[in-house]
Design a protein around this motif. Structure first.
Motif, PDB file in Angstrom:
ATOM      1  N   LEU A 123       0.842  -1.187   0.000  1.00 44.21           N
ATOM      2  CA  LEU A 123       0.000   0.000   0.000  1.00 44.21           C
ATOM      3  C   LEU A 123       0.881   1.242   0.000  1.00 44.21           C
ATOM      4  O   LEU A 123       1.801   1.359   0.816  1.00 44.21           O
ATOM      5  N   ARG A 127      -7.258   5.162   4.799  1.00 47.11           N
ATOM      6  CA  ARG A 127      -6.735   4.327   5.896  1.00 47.11           C
ATOM      7  C   ARG A 127      -7.706   4.365   7.080  1.00 47.11           C
ATOM      8  O   ARG A 127      -7.984   3.342   7.702  1.00 47.11           O
ATOM      9  N   VAL A 129      -6.766  -1.184   5.352  1.00 46.32           N
ATOM     10  CA  VAL A 129      -5.840  -2.243   5.778  1.00 46.32           C
ATOM     11  C   VAL A 129      -6.613  -3.416   6.361  1.00 46.32           C
ATOM     12  O   VAL A 129      -6.408  -4.581   5.988  1.00 46.32           O
ATOM     13  N   LEU A 176      -0.603  -7.595   3.695  1.00 48.86           N
ATOM     14  CA  LEU A 176      -0.563  -6.194   3.303  1.00 48.86           C
ATOM     15  C   LEU A 176       0.547  -5.456   4.035  1.00 48.86           C
ATOM     16  O   LEU A 176       0.629  -5.479   5.262  1.00 48.86           O
ATOM     17  N   ASP A 178       1.916  -1.750   4.480  1.00 49.83           N
ATOM     18  CA  ASP A 178       1.668  -0.326   4.264  1.00 49.83           C
ATOM     19  C   ASP A 178       3.002   0.402   4.270  1.00 49.83           C
ATOM     20  O   ASP A 178       3.657   0.526   5.306  1.00 49.83           O
ATOM     21  N   LEU A 223      -0.828  -1.085  -4.677  1.00 51.01           N
ATOM     22  CA  LEU A 223      -2.119  -0.437  -4.488  1.00 51.01           C
ATOM     23  C   LEU A 223      -1.850   0.979  -3.999  1.00 51.01           C
ATOM     24  O   LEU A 223      -1.383   1.181  -2.877  1.00 51.01           O
TER      25      LEU A 223
END
Length: 300
Positions: A7, A29, A34, A44, A46, A94
């Protein structure tokens, strides 16, 4: 789709002239992106936000009609490097915007890894303007043209190569506000486009079936660039350039669900969420819901 997602937030508001869209990544967010994707069993990571340099004031650069050209180019060069590294690590990039000018950097980072990258441009606008055709000089109305190699060299040359994509590998969905220069370019380049007229006549199911079939035949990857102003402002009020008569919340979920079933999307960005113009973070929540559908979330 790849089970590992990186992300990337891009708090950019320099590609246009309405403040607040730089808070879009934080809003999404906060809306639970998430947690939503982790609940679908994705790994994932970030990566936080790209650092954006800010001019003392919003300006058009001397000698051009482009607002904040140097800063927009710098931010997109940084983004291209991060996205490039994510793809090299075999993860799904993403990207959360920020205004739509960030697509310049996303595509610069992604396209070098594909021979024929397809692009779904889900948007009320075609974003095919140049400095010569743009009424405003806002670069968020130019990223698709830039990615075709049309525009200022400081933008088209990001990533060290151009063009990033070919016109025959683009599908625009949801367009309903086109400038004259954009109409001319669409006709000249033969870009496939579904305006709201076609969507109303054919239905979203047929539009997505045709889009998927069209891109599957000729591309080796597909980037989804989803501008929340593609949706009708009744459903997504928190955008800087709303255009009435847009795609519905349900039509957009169907589009994402069909893309998930086809399993053709290899990178994505969700842009133009402006919480200052929003109602109780409604638009950011819709964006996160659409991401859920894109990544395979189902009712049953």
């Amino acid at each position: 789709m790849k089970k590992d997602i990186s992300l990337i937030g891009v708090p950019m508001d320099l590609g246009q002239n309405r403040r607040g869209v730089d808070m879009g990544p934080s809003a999404m967010r906060y809306a639970g992106v998430v947690e939503r994707l982790e609940a679908l069993h994705y790994e994932l990571d970030d990566l936080g936000d790209i650092d954006i340099s800010r001019p003392d004031r919003y300006r058009k650069d001397d000698g051009t009609n482009l607002r904040n050209l140097l800063e927009v180019a710098e931010a997109n060069a940084k983004l291209a490097e991060v996205v490039d590294e994510v793809v090299r690590e075999d993860k799904f990039p993403l990207v959360l915007g920020g205004d739509h000018s960030i697509a310049i950097g996303t595509l610069a980072g992604v396209a070098k890894h594909y021979q024929n990258l397809g692009v779904i441009w889900y948007d009320a606008h075609a974003d095919l303007n140049t400095g010569e055709t743009s009424p405003s000089g806002n670069i968020h109305g130019m990223p698709l043209a830039v990615s075709l190699g049309i525009g200022h060299e400081k933008l088209t040359g990001i990533g060290g190569y151009e063009p990033k994509i070919r016109p025959e590998n683009i599908v625009i969905i949801g367009a309903r506000s086109l400038d004259e220069g954009e109409k001319k370019l669409i006709r000249e380049k033969g870009i496939k486009i579904y305006t709201m007229h076609e969507i109303d006549r054919l239905g979203m199911s047929t539009v997505m079936e045709e889009t998927i079939h069209y891109l599957q035949k000729q591309t080796d990857g597909v980037h989804l660039s989803l501008d929340l102003d593609g949706l009708d402002p009744h459903d997504a009020p928190g955008v800087g350039t709303p255009v009435i008569g847009g795609l519905s919340y349900r039509e957009s979920h169907l589009a994402m669900e069909m893309l998930a079933e086809a399993n053709i999307v290899t990178s994505a960005e969700f842009v133009e969420v402006n919480p200052i113009l929003d109602e109780k973070n409604k638009t950011a929540s819709i964006a996160v819901g659409l991401m859920g559908s894109l990544f395979g979330e189902k009712l049953l």
